[in-house]
Write a protein that holds these residues in place. Structure first.
Motif, short mmCIF file in Angstrom:
data_model
loop_
_atom_site.label_atom_id
_atom_site.label_comp_id
_atom_site.label_asym_id
_atom_site.label_seq_id
_atom_site.Cartn_x
_atom_site.Cartn_y
_atom_site.Cartn_z
N ARG A 97 0.85 -1.20 0.00
CA ARG A 97 0.00 0.00 0.00
C ARG A 97 0.88 1.24 0.00
O ARG A 97 1.95 1.27 0.61
CB ARG A 97 -0.90 0.02 1.22
CG ARG A 97 -1.89 -1.11 1.33
CD ARG A 97 -2.83 -0.85 2.51
NE ARG A 97 -3.77 -1.97 2.71
CZ ARG A 97 -3.65 -2.86 3.68
NH1 ARG A 97 -2.64 -2.77 4.53
NH2 ARG A 97 -4.53 -3.83 3.81
N ALA A 98 0.39 2.29 -0.63
CA ALA A 98 1.14 3.55 -0.67
C ALA A 98 1.43 4.07 0.73
O ALA A 98 2.55 4.49 1.03
CB ALA A 98 0.35 4.58 -1.47
N THR A 99 0.43 4.03 1.62
CA THR A 99 0.61 4.60 2.96
C THR A 99 1.63 3.86 3.79
O THR A 99 2.11 4.38 4.80
CB THR A 99 -0.73 4.63 3.71
OG1 THR A 99 -1.29 3.30 3.73
CG2 THR A 99 -1.71 5.59 3.05
N GLY A 100 1.98 2.66 3.39
CA GLY A 100 2.98 1.89 4.13
C GLY A 100 4.41 2.15 3.69
O GLY A 100 5.33 1.50 4.21
N HIS A 101 4.61 3.09 2.76
CA HIS A 101 5.94 3.27 2.19
C HIS A 101 6.35 4.75 2.12
O HIS A 101 7.11 5.15 1.25
CB HIS A 101 5.99 2.63 0.80
CG HIS A 101 5.80 1.13 0.86
ND1 HIS A 101 4.56 0.56 0.99
CD2 HIS A 101 6.69 0.11 0.86
CE1 HIS A 101 4.69 -0.76 1.06
NE2 HIS A 101 5.97 -1.05 0.98
N VAL A 102 5.86 5.53 3.07
CA VAL A 102 6.24 6.94 3.12
C VAL A 102 7.74 7.12 3.39
O VAL A 102 8.38 7.97 2.75
CB VAL A 102 5.38 7.69 4.16
CG1 VAL A 102 5.91 9.11 4.39
CG2 VAL A 102 3.92 7.75 3.69
N PRO A 103 8.36 6.37 4.29
CA PRO A 103 9.82 6.54 4.50
C PRO A 103 10.62 6.35 3.22
O PRO A 103 11.58 7.09 2.95
CB PRO A 103 10.16 5.48 5.54
CG PRO A 103 8.89 5.28 6.30
CD PRO A 103 7.80 5.40 5.27
N GLU A 104 10.24 5.35 2.41
CA GLU A 104 10.95 5.11 1.15
C GLU A 104 10.74 6.28 0.19
O GLU A 104 11.65 6.66 -0.56
CB GLU A 104 10.45 3.82 0.51
CG GLU A 104 10.87 2.54 1.24
CD GLU A 104 9.98 2.18 2.41
OE1 GLU A 104 10.21 1.12 3.02
OE2 GLU A 104 9.02 2.94 2.71
N MET A 105 9.55 6.87 0.19
CA MET A 105 9.29 8.03 -0.67
C MET A 105 10.15 9.22 -0.24
O MET A 105 10.69 9.94 -1.09
CB MET A 105 7.81 8.39 -0.62
CG MET A 105 6.87 7.32 -1.15
SD MET A 105 5.14 7.92 -1.10
CE MET A 105 4.26 6.39 -0.84
N ILE A 106 10.26 9.45 1.06
CA ILE A 106 11.06 10.57 1.57
C ILE A 106 12.53 10.39 1.16
O ILE A 106 13.19 11.34 0.70
CB ILE A 106 10.92 10.69 3.09
CG1 ILE A 106 9.50 11.13 3.46
CG2 ILE A 106 11.94 11.68 3.65
CD1 ILE A 106 9.20 11.11 4.94
N ASP A 107 13.04 9.16 1.29
CA ASP A 107 14.43 8.89 0.90
C ASP A 107 14.64 9.19 -0.58
O ASP A 107 15.67 9.77 -0.96
CB ASP A 107 14.78 7.42 1.18
CG ASP A 107 14.90 7.11 2.67
OD1 ASP A 107 15.00 8.08 3.47
OD2 ASP A 107 14.88 5.92 3.03
#
Length: 464
Positions: free
Chosen positions: A114-124
């Motif tokens: 899910r998109a909401t489960g991968h915010v840290p990866e998006m920030i990186d």
């Protein structure tokens, strides 16, 4: 013949060679879960399910990643319209999608992030792109600088000077109107996450780049989705990921739409046919046949008449299978499919041509039954089951038959029906045709179709 697939980026069919021998990695853009799925949504996953099954049949180990977009402008808009929390809307519709996939026999993905489960990866990823000069922060938003990436728009074959980038409310601070949002600044009352640039939420495109990198690495074999995703979604994914340093997808595959009155079926146009309604009117295996039979790059113009034709066509296949099993007993699928079927599937997943081979085998098998050639009939059934298995359409597979419990129930029903049919035959023997016809009509009202054959009456479930 080697497997050949149409690559949208190359605009031609080319040989498919996995990046890692013996293994295939696929990323499919999955559902945006603001509403329940219609058959157009299910078609995309079903087409790639057939691809996955064919790759597996050819001995390849397939990793299949299908994401869920559980936060975006559309989901938030539904929250405002319905007065229901966004996460409740997203989760309910995610379950509806998975129920639709399962109902039509699609294999579950290897992973479904899910998109909401991968915010840290998006920030990186955003931090790296800003450091490399490909992105910038403004007013709490983070934008991708499209002019910083020379290959932008190669997939959709557009010219940058003619580009009109879709944008949402609150996308302020852009250096160029053609730049696209990777991250959106928080608005009052909307869901948000903490980042170095303030609180906000993901843009649509960033999530896929981040999840692909996490689950499939810097390079993978096939990226799939519907034609409508080529621009802006897939184009923006490529820019983000390649600017980040990934090689990204080796092949781009896009399925065509299901249309109604010549228009793409969509929730926004209000012309969609929900899968939950369809499975009440038609058997799920027939719906799978209807959606899988055309070539994946061909449009399907929806109509009830077309589904009825698919039902009749598939019922003929089922009739052959049942007659052989009644005559010869259980027949296992052949280890290999006929060469002509394999050649069709290897030619850009040519399901229409493959089905022609299958129907030829059914006709040959029916001729063998007429000639009382049990051996040939059984051999054709073994081939037919192998071909249907590749397409996810084998009615004897436990997925459709219900497994051992379903077979036991069929046996009980068969015994009861045969007792009634014996009474009907006795009535016919004494020329009491009125009673015989009454028995047949009563069985028909119970959902059973009776066919008188040279070897005696046989029953089937009435598909109407």
């Amino acid at each position: 013949m080697s497997l050949r697939l149409y690559d949208t980026n190359a605009r031609q069919v080319r040989d498919f060679v996995p990046l890692v021998p013996g293994c295939v990695s696929i990323y499919l853009c999955g559902a945006t879960v603001q509403a329940a799925p219609h058959i157009g949504h299910i078609r995309s996953n079903l087409n790639f399910d057939v691809l996955r099954r064919w790759l597996t049949h050819r001995g390849l180990d397939v990793t299949f990643v299908r994401n869920v977009t559980d936060i975006d402008d559309k989901v938030i808009k539904k929250e405002h319209e319905l007065g229901v929390p966004w996460w409740q809307i997203a989760y309910a519709n995610e379950r509806a999608f998975n129920e639709g996939y399962e109902a039509l026999g699609c294999l579950p993905p290897t992973v479904e992030p899910r998109a909401t489960g991968h915010v840290p990866e998006m920030i990186d990823m955003m931090q790296a792109l800003i450091a490399k000069g490909h992105a910038y922060a403004a007013d709490g938003n983070v934008y991708f600088d499209v002019k910083s990436y020379p290959g932008y728009l190669e997939l959709s074959n557009q010219q940058l000077e003619n580009l009109r980038q879709p944008e949402g409310e609150g996308e302020t601070g852009k250096r160029d109107p053609r730049d696209f949002a990777m991250w959106k600044a928080a608005k009052p009352g909307e869901p948000s996450w903490t980042t170095p640039w303030g609180r906000g939420r993901p843009g649509w495109h960033l999530e896929c780049s981040a999840m692909v990198h996490k689950y499939l690495g810097s390079a993978f074999d096939i990226h799939g989705g519907g034609l409508d995703l080529i621009f802006p979604h897939h184009e923006n994914e490529i820019a983000q990921s390649k600017a980040f340093g990934d090689d990204f997808a080796n092949f781009w595959m896009h399925n065509a739409w299901v249309t109604m009155s010549g228009e793409k079926m969509s929730k926004s146009l209000g012309n969609s046919v929900l899968i939950s309604e369809m499975v009440q009117r038609w058997r799920p295996i027939v719906l799978r046949y209807y959606l899988a039979a055309p070539h994946y790059r061909s449009m399907i113009e929806y109509s009830e008449e077309a589904i009825a034709e698919a039902d009749a066509s598939f019922t003929r296949i089922e009739g052959f299978i049942q007659r052989v099993v009644e005559l010869c007993g259980p027949v296992e699928p052949a280890a290999e499919v006929p060469p002509a079927f394999a050649e069709a599937m290897d030619d850009d997943l040519g399901v229409p041509q493959a089905l022609a081979v299958l129907h030829t085998a059914v006709r040959q098998g029916n001729s063998a039954l007429t000639a009382d050639d049990k051996e040939s009939a059984a051999a054709r059934l073994a081939e037919v089951r192998a071909m249907l298995g590749v397409l996810g359409l084998d009615p004897l597979d436990p997925m459709w038959s219900g497994g051992d419990g379903g077979e036991d129930l069929h046996g009980v029903v068969d015994s009861l029906v045969r007792l009634v049919l014996e009474q009907r035959e006795a009535a016919r023997a004494r020329k009491d045709y009125a009673s015989a016809d009454a028995i047949r009509d009563q069985l028909g009202q119970s959902g059973l179709a009776i066919e008188d054959t040279p070897s005696g009456p046989r029953w089937t479930l009435d598909k109407q």
